[in-house]
Design a protein around this motif. Structure first.
Motif, PDB file in Angstrom:
ATOM      1  N   SER A  65      23.538 -21.494 -11.238  1.00 58.63           N
ATOM      2  CA  SER A  65      23.578 -20.423 -12.237  1.00 58.63           C
ATOM      3  C   SER A  65      22.371 -19.494 -12.123  1.00 58.63           C
ATOM      4  O   SER A  65      22.194 -18.594 -12.924  1.00 58.63           O
ATOM      5  CB  SER A  65      23.616 -21.035 -13.641  1.00 58.63           C
ATOM      6  OG  SER A  65      22.431 -21.781 -13.845  1.00 58.63           O
ATOM      7  N   PHE A  66      21.548 -19.722 -11.110  1.00 58.64           N
ATOM      8  CA  PHE A  66      20.337 -18.916 -10.951  1.00 58.64           C
ATOM      9  C   PHE A  66      20.691 -17.456 -10.713  1.00 58.64           C
ATOM     10  O   PHE A  66      21.474 -17.129  -9.822  1.00 58.64           O
ATOM     11  CB  PHE A  66      19.523 -19.463  -9.773  1.00 58.64           C
ATOM     12  CG  PHE A  66      18.275 -18.687  -9.485  1.00 58.64           C
ATOM     13  CD1 PHE A  66      17.136 -18.874 -10.247  1.00 58.64           C
ATOM     14  CD2 PHE A  66      18.234 -17.772  -8.444  1.00 58.64           C
ATOM     15  CE1 PHE A  66      15.977 -18.164  -9.970  1.00 58.64           C
ATOM     16  CE2 PHE A  66      17.080 -17.053  -8.166  1.00 58.64           C
ATOM     17  CZ  PHE A  66      15.954 -17.258  -8.944  1.00 58.64           C
ATOM     18  N   THR A  67      20.135 -16.580 -11.537  1.00 57.99           N
ATOM     19  CA  THR A  67      20.342 -15.161 -11.277  1.00 57.99           C
ATOM     20  C   THR A  67      19.000 -14.464 -11.134  1.00 57.99           C
ATOM     21  O   THR A  67      18.129 -14.586 -11.992  1.00 57.99           O
ATOM     22  CB  THR A  67      21.100 -14.461 -12.422  1.00 57.99           C
ATOM     23  OG1 THR A  67      20.853 -15.169 -13.613  1.00 57.99           O
ATOM     24  CG2 THR A  67      22.569 -14.324 -12.136  1.00 57.99           C
ATOM     25  N   PHE A  68      18.855 -13.760 -10.032  1.00 56.03           N
ATOM     26  CA  PHE A  68      17.680 -12.932  -9.827  1.00 56.03           C
ATOM     27  C   PHE A  68      18.123 -11.746  -8.985  1.00 56.03           C
ATOM     28  O   PHE A  68      18.091 -11.789  -7.774  1.00 56.03           O
ATOM     29  CB  PHE A  68      16.563 -13.729  -9.143  1.00 56.03           C
ATOM     30  CG  PHE A  68      15.287 -12.960  -9.048  1.00 56.03           C
ATOM     31  CD1 PHE A  68      14.601 -12.574 -10.193  1.00 56.03           C
ATOM     32  CD2 PHE A  68      14.768 -12.601  -7.806  1.00 56.03           C
ATOM     33  CE1 PHE A  68      13.422 -11.849 -10.100  1.00 56.03           C
ATOM     34  CE2 PHE A  68      13.591 -11.877  -7.718  1.00 56.03           C
ATOM     35  CZ  PHE A  68      12.920 -11.497  -8.862  1.00 56.03           C
ATOM     36  N   ASP A  69      18.606 -10.719  -9.657  1.00 58.80           N
ATOM     37  CA  ASP A  69      19.112  -9.566  -8.916  1.00 58.80           C
ATOM     38  C   ASP A  69      18.518  -8.277  -9.482  1.00 58.80           C
ATOM     39  O   ASP A  69      19.227  -7.409  -9.965  1.00 58.80           O
ATOM     40  CB  ASP A  69      20.634  -9.507  -8.977  1.00 58.80           C
ATOM     41  CG  ASP A  69      21.148  -9.512 -10.400  1.00 58.80           C
ATOM     42  OD1 ASP A  69      20.360  -9.821 -11.315  1.00 58.80           O
ATOM     43  OD2 ASP A  69      22.329  -9.194 -10.611  1.00 58.80           O
TER      44      ASP A  69
END
Lengths: 320, 311
Positions: free
Chosen positions: A171-175
């Protein structure tokens, strides 16, 4: 230098202008205008640049920012109309907001990271040159290259985000570059990577300029190292901090290439900056008046930074 | 202390010192808590700074299928140089498909004359300011230095008009002039400070021997100031090579420098994104300043320090 006190007849008195010694007997005074003629001729490029481009260009832009120039510059004055329109344009407000966020964070982080790295480098370490080379090499690269590399690293499909996800944290989000709210932080990361090496170098030069005895005295008094840094060394490095601050600040206002390369101002207009706004209005939107008004605001922003500094640095003394 | 027998003969005092036992600071162990922290922190930081370069190199050596499957940090399984060839000779910008080579040669054509012209002008200016001060010189110099802080956006449009009047807008010579103009503040400062630091007696002696403005410049100042010329060259080569704004404003597409072309290739919206070609192109554009940086080493540091601290 007694040898030079008696002047041979060959040298005219006016020739040695830079020396303080002035001959007491002055025979025939040559025309002032032709004194130092070669030097004056040689300085023509500098004088032209200073007067025509720097002074004239700036005044020209400021004057035309009060006109309603569209495709071509025209001298029809409309008062502060362009400025009113500017501050009513959402895109300009976004770009100012971005500049403020980016500017404040970039100042804080560059100074902190730069100083910490310099302090680490100053511990009489081995391989100092290697570390310096590593920290400073991004500074040799252009903002375009910097922007494109970080665009790739921050690419959500292939970059950091996908790597972390493939490690199990799905679920990691880094955008940052695709998220309007945090896009400016994505640019900040790239800018810090490019610029902190320079700050480190300046700080290290400052640290090296501090007398070794200060350290010895602090040690004798039993002051812990971090307190010595915080309360003795940093206050002593005030001039270095001030110049670094001015350098970083004038770079911040100019930020343009990095944004163009990394996000092209997107998504939407979320990462727009004043320099890009100016460029787009001058060369694409054919709305010169807006471009001039916006660039005058940039000038004002720089003046707010530079004038107090110049006053503090050179105000007391006569010469700079 | 293998020299102690000799010392006993020559200096009795040394014997006392030896008898008193070891003196001075205790040698630090190579692995201490402090060192682990210190080098650990430096190593981590170094890793962060090196990572983008590594990613660029690795990506540029992979094929597209591998990029789509793997992660960007993994080394290439099959090394291919095709992306490099494609970036150099085939990548498209608009209608032209002759790769970055066009931009590279444009950049060379822009950089070489700009570097020479700007350094020639600035060194003479600095020399005049240091040794031949005339009335008003300091005023112009101050304007020049203050001008270095003015955002370029304020001055580009007037400059466009000036260049159009001169009939060189959009040409390489126009851009060369622009680079010389905007390189002037920092370089003049650099040269002025250097020439001021030279002993004045040299200049005076040359004056007494009857040398004039240019003679002193070419026969005394120039040979003495090679280091500062090298520093100025490093500064200008990297600065001009990395420029984007002036390239995009003051040239036509067929004359675009490498940075502009690179941006157009990578950020073009048409076609399939070829990340490996993009990264090869990015590395190619960064190669010149990187080589200058790694070769010049300390001089580069000196250049930016001289330019920055005294500014």
């Amino acid at each position: 230098m007694t040898v030079f006190s008696t002047k041979p007849p060959g040298t005219s008195p006016s020739a040695v202008t830079s020396s303080t010694a002035r001959p007491k007997t002055r025979a025939r005074r040559p025309n002032r205008l032709f004194r130092n003629l070669s030097a004056k001729i040689a300085s023509i490029p500098m004088v032209l640049t200073a007067v025509v481009i720097f002074l004239g260009g700036t005044v020209w832009t400021v004057v035309y920012s009060f006109t309603n120039s569209k495709l071509l510059p025209r001298l029809t004055f409309v008062g502060f109309d362009q400025y009113e329109r500017l501050w009513a344009t959402p895109r300009w407000l976004v770009s100012i907001q971005n500049l403020a966020t980016y500017g404040i964070l970039s100042l804080i982080f560059s100074l902190v990271i730069g100083f910490l790295l310099a302090a680490l480098m100053d511990q009489k370490i081995r391989f100092e040159d290697t570390f310096r080379t590593i920290f400073l090499y991004p500074f040799a690269l252009s903002f375009i290259v910097t922007g494109l590399v970080w665009q790739w690293i921050l690419n959500p499909e292939f970059g950091v985000q996908s790597v972390v996800r493939s490690l199990g944290w799905t679920s990691f989000t880094f955008d940052p570059l695709y998220n309007e709210d945090i896009v400016i932080y994505g640019i900040l990361i790239a800018a810090l990577w490019q610029g902190t090496g320079l700050v480190m170098c300046l700080m290290l030069a400052g640290l090296r300029g501090i007398d070794e005895d200060i350290w010895k005295a602090a040690r004798v008094d039993g002051i812990p190292m971090w307190r010595t840094y915080l309360f003795i060394i940093i206050p002593m490095m005030r001039p270095v901090f001030v110049t670094t601050l001015v350098i970083i600040a004038s770079g911040i206002v100019r930020i343009y290439d990095l944004v163009v390369a990394q996000t092209s101002g997107g998504p939407g207009i979320a990462s727009d900056v004043p320099a890009k706004y100016v460029y787009d209005y001058m060369f694409f939107a054919q709305n010169l008046g807006q471009g001039f008004a916006a660039s005058t605001m940039m000038l004002l922003a720089v003046a707010i930074v530079i004038v107090p500094w110049a006053y503090l640095e050179f105000g007391g003394r006569k010469r700079g | 202390m293998d020299k102690s027998p000799i010392l006993t003969v020559v200096q009795p005092a040394a014997v006392d010192r030896l008898r008193a036992g070891p003196q001075g600071k205790r040698p630090r162990p190579a692995i201490s808590g402090r060192n682990v922290m210190l080098y650990g922190a430096l190593g981590l930081a170094a890793l962060y700074y090196l990572l983008p370069l590594y990613v660029m190199v690795v990506t540029s050596l992979k094929g597209m299928p591998e990029i789509r499957l793997g992660n960007i940090f993994s080394p290439p399984m099959e090394i291919t140089f095709e992306p490099w060839v494609k970036a150099w000779a085939e990548a498209c910008t608009g209608l032209n498909c002759d790769g970055l080579s066009r931009g590279f040669w444009n950049s060379v054509k822009i950089m070489v004359p700009s570097v020479i012209l700007s350094i020639a002008i600035a060194s003479v200016n600095g020399y005049a300011l240091a040794n031949w001060r005339f009335k008003g010189a300091d005023l112009f110099f101050t304007i020049l230095i203050v001008g270095a802080f003015i955002p370029y956006q304020v001055m580009i449009y007037p400059l466009v008009i000036v260049l159009r009047e001169l009939g060189i807008y959009g040409t390489l010579s126009g851009l060369i002039l622009v680079h010389s103009i905007f390189g002037m503040p920092i370089l003049t400062l650099l040269f002025r400070n250097y020439f001021v630091s030279l002993p004045e007696e040299l200049f005076k002696a040359a004056r007494i021997d009857g040398a004039g403005f240019w003679q002193i410049y070419f026969r005394i100042m120039l040979p003495m100031s090679l280091p500062i010329f090298v520093v100025a060259m490093i500064l200008q080569v990297t600065g001009i090579w990395n420029d984007f704004l002036f390239g995009v404003v003051f040239t036509r597409p067929e004359n675009y420098p490498m940075t502009v072309q690179l941006n157009n290739i990578v950020n073009s919206v048409q076609g399939v994104k070829e990340y490996n070609v993009n990264m090869a192109a990015t590395l190619l554009s960064g190669a010149v300043p990187l080589i200058v940086y790694f070769v010049s080493g300390r001089l580069f540091v000196r250049g930016i320090a001289a330019g920055a601290v005294k500014g």
